[in-house]
Write a protein that holds these residues in place. Structure first.
Motif, PDB file in Angstrom:
ATOM      1  N   GLN A   7       0.770  -1.190  -0.095  1.00  0.00           N
ATOM      2  CA  GLN A   7      -0.126   0.092  -0.169  1.00  0.00           C
ATOM      3  C   GLN A   7       0.865   1.184  -0.018  1.00  0.00           C
ATOM      4  O   GLN A   7       0.740   2.209  -0.774  1.00  0.00           O
ATOM      5  CB  GLN A   7      -0.928   0.123   1.174  1.00  0.00           C
ATOM      6  CG  GLN A   7      -1.762   1.208   1.308  1.00  0.00           C
ATOM      7  CD  GLN A   7      -2.803   1.113   2.547  1.00  0.00           C
ATOM      8  OE1 GLN A   7      -2.424   1.009   3.401  1.00  0.00           O
ATOM      9  NE2 GLN A   7      -4.023   1.430   2.151  1.00  0.00           N
ATOM     10  N   TYR A   8       2.157   1.284   1.087  1.00  0.00           N
ATOM     11  CA  TYR A   8       2.843   2.433   0.925  1.00  0.00           C
ATOM     12  C   TYR A   8       3.469   2.683  -0.475  1.00  0.00           C
ATOM     13  O   TYR A   8       3.589   3.606  -0.981  1.00  0.00           O
ATOM     14  CB  TYR A   8       3.841   2.139   1.947  1.00  0.00           C
ATOM     15  CG  TYR A   8       3.385   2.818   3.141  1.00  0.00           C
ATOM     16  CD1 TYR A   8       2.322   2.608   3.678  1.00  0.00           C
ATOM     17  CD2 TYR A   8       4.263   3.927   3.861  1.00  0.00           C
ATOM     18  CE1 TYR A   8       1.802   2.998   5.270  1.00  0.00           C
ATOM     19  CE2 TYR A   8       4.134   4.239   5.040  1.00  0.00           C
ATOM     20  CZ  TYR A   8       2.797   3.897   5.621  1.00  0.00           C
ATOM     21  OH  TYR A   8       2.393   4.239   6.719  1.00  0.00           O
ATOM     22  N   GLN A   9       3.675   1.385  -1.245  1.00  0.00           N
ATOM     23  CA  GLN A   9       4.545   1.480  -2.594  1.00  0.00           C
ATOM     24  C   GLN A   9       3.851   2.191  -3.408  1.00  0.00           C
ATOM     25  O   GLN A   9       4.044   2.922  -4.343  1.00  0.00           O
ATOM     26  CB  GLN A   9       5.209   0.145  -2.794  1.00  0.00           C
ATOM     27  CG  GLN A   9       6.102  -0.292  -2.066  1.00  0.00           C
ATOM     28  CD  GLN A   9       6.638  -1.548  -2.488  1.00  0.00           C
ATOM     29  OE1 GLN A   9       5.942  -2.335  -3.206  1.00  0.00           O
ATOM     30  NE2 GLN A   9       8.250  -1.761  -2.358  1.00  0.00           N
ATOM     31  N   ARG A  11       0.910   4.121  -2.903  1.00  0.00           N
ATOM     32  CA  ARG A  11       0.745   5.492  -2.708  1.00  0.00           C
ATOM     33  C   ARG A  11       2.115   6.198  -3.052  1.00  0.00           C
ATOM     34  O   ARG A  11       2.082   7.423  -3.767  1.00  0.00           O
ATOM     35  CB  ARG A  11       0.658   5.801  -1.297  1.00  0.00           C
ATOM     36  CG  ARG A  11      -0.678   5.292  -0.620  1.00  0.00           C
ATOM     37  CD  ARG A  11      -0.780   5.613   1.014  1.00  0.00           C
ATOM     38  NE  ARG A  11      -2.082   5.092   1.454  1.00  0.00           N
ATOM     39  CZ  ARG A  11      -2.533   5.377   2.515  1.00  0.00           C
ATOM     40  NH1 ARG A  11      -1.774   6.062   3.275  1.00  0.00           N
ATOM     41  NH2 ARG A  11      -3.748   5.022   2.784  1.00  0.00           N
ATOM     42  N   MET A  12       3.157   5.808  -2.808  1.00  0.00           N
ATOM     43  CA  MET A  12       4.276   6.580  -3.292  1.00  0.00           C
ATOM     44  C   MET A  12       4.669   6.714  -4.668  1.00  0.00           C
ATOM     45  O   MET A  12       4.871   7.628  -5.419  1.00  0.00           O
ATOM     46  CB  MET A  12       5.634   5.982  -2.581  1.00  0.00           C
ATOM     47  CG  MET A  12       5.723   6.185  -1.177  1.00  0.00           C
ATOM     48  SD  MET A  12       5.702   8.002  -0.705  1.00  0.00           S
ATOM     49  CE  MET A  12       5.529   8.238   1.116  1.00  0.00           C
ATOM     50  N   ALA A  36      -0.974  11.008  -1.486  1.00  0.00           N
ATOM     51  CA  ALA A  36      -0.771   9.912  -1.023  1.00  0.00           C
ATOM     52  C   ALA A  36      -1.747   9.558  -0.065  1.00  0.00           C
ATOM     53  O   ALA A  36      -1.492   8.401   0.515  1.00  0.00           O
ATOM     54  CB  ALA A  36       0.874  10.111  -0.498  1.00  0.00           C
ATOM     55  N   PHE A  38      -1.760  10.854   2.912  1.00  0.00           N
ATOM     56  CA  PHE A  38      -1.034  10.824   4.471  1.00  0.00           C
ATOM     57  C   PHE A  38      -1.279  12.329   4.956  1.00  0.00           C
ATOM     58  O   PHE A  38      -1.432  13.189   4.079  1.00  0.00           O
ATOM     59  CB  PHE A  38       0.437  10.568   4.099  1.00  0.00           C
ATOM     60  CG  PHE A  38       0.694   9.372   3.912  1.00  0.00           C
ATOM     61  CD1 PHE A  38       0.075   8.278   4.888  1.00  0.00           C
ATOM     62  CD2 PHE A  38       1.531   8.947   2.824  1.00  0.00           C
ATOM     63  CE1 PHE A  38       0.394   6.680   4.644  1.00  0.00           C
ATOM     64  CE2 PHE A  38       1.754   7.435   2.595  1.00  0.00           C
ATOM     65  CZ  PHE A  38       1.457   6.486   3.506  1.00  0.00           C
ATOM     66  N   GLN A  46       7.793   9.831   5.592  1.00  0.00           N
ATOM     67  CA  GLN A  46       7.917   8.452   5.021  1.00  0.00           C
ATOM     68  C   GLN A  46       8.644   8.828   3.635  1.00  0.00           C
ATOM     69  O   GLN A  46       9.545   7.798   3.107  1.00  0.00           O
ATOM     70  CB  GLN A  46       6.446   8.032   4.561  1.00  0.00           C
ATOM     71  CG  GLN A  46       5.835   7.539   5.960  1.00  0.00           C
ATOM     72  CD  GLN A  46       6.726   6.465   6.368  1.00  0.00           C
ATOM     73  OE1 GLN A  46       7.006   5.553   6.013  1.00  0.00           O
ATOM     74  NE2 GLN A  46       6.567   6.579   7.787  1.00  0.00           N
TER      75      GLN A  46
END
Length: 114
Positions: A7-9, A11-12, A36, A38, A46
């Motif tokens: 999920q972080y990947q 978003r980034m 993102a 965030f 991050q």
């Protein structure tokens, strides 16, 4: 854990794509962090942890990379216009930053891209 990393990947990657598509826009931390999904503080931490540089520095480098491409392949475009498009207020500031990043002046790079 893997799902959260994925999920972080994702978003980034959305952020990087957004920056690439909007290099001519004003890219402030509020706008980019919303891509993102965030808070701007969490996003900034991050982004710096993942990429090893701040969002602001990443945007500067992306604009400088685009400027180098334009210098090498768009000979009809004036260096001053390229400098302004890269976010610099004055050609001499652009020239200093370009030399710092590429080891040569914009005009010498245009003549002989390294």
């Amino acid at each position: 854990m893997k799902a959260m990393l994925d999920q972080y990947q994702d978003r980034m990657q959305r952020v990087l794509d957004h920056i690439d598509r909007h290099l001519d826009d004003h890219l402030d931390l509020d706008a980019i962090s919303s891509v993102a999904a965030f808070s701007k503080y969490h996003f900034h931490r991050q982004f710096s942890a993942i990429f090893g540089l701040s969002v602001h520095r990443y945007v500067q480098l992306a604009r400088m990379k685009r400027a180098a491409y334009r210098l090498a392949y768009r000979h009809g475009q004036m260096i001053t216009a390229i400098a302004l498009d890269a976010g610099y207020d004055a050609p001499d500031a652009f020239a200093r930053a370009f030399r710092r990043n590429f080891g040569q002046s914009p005009s010498s790079f245009r003549s002989s891209p390294a």
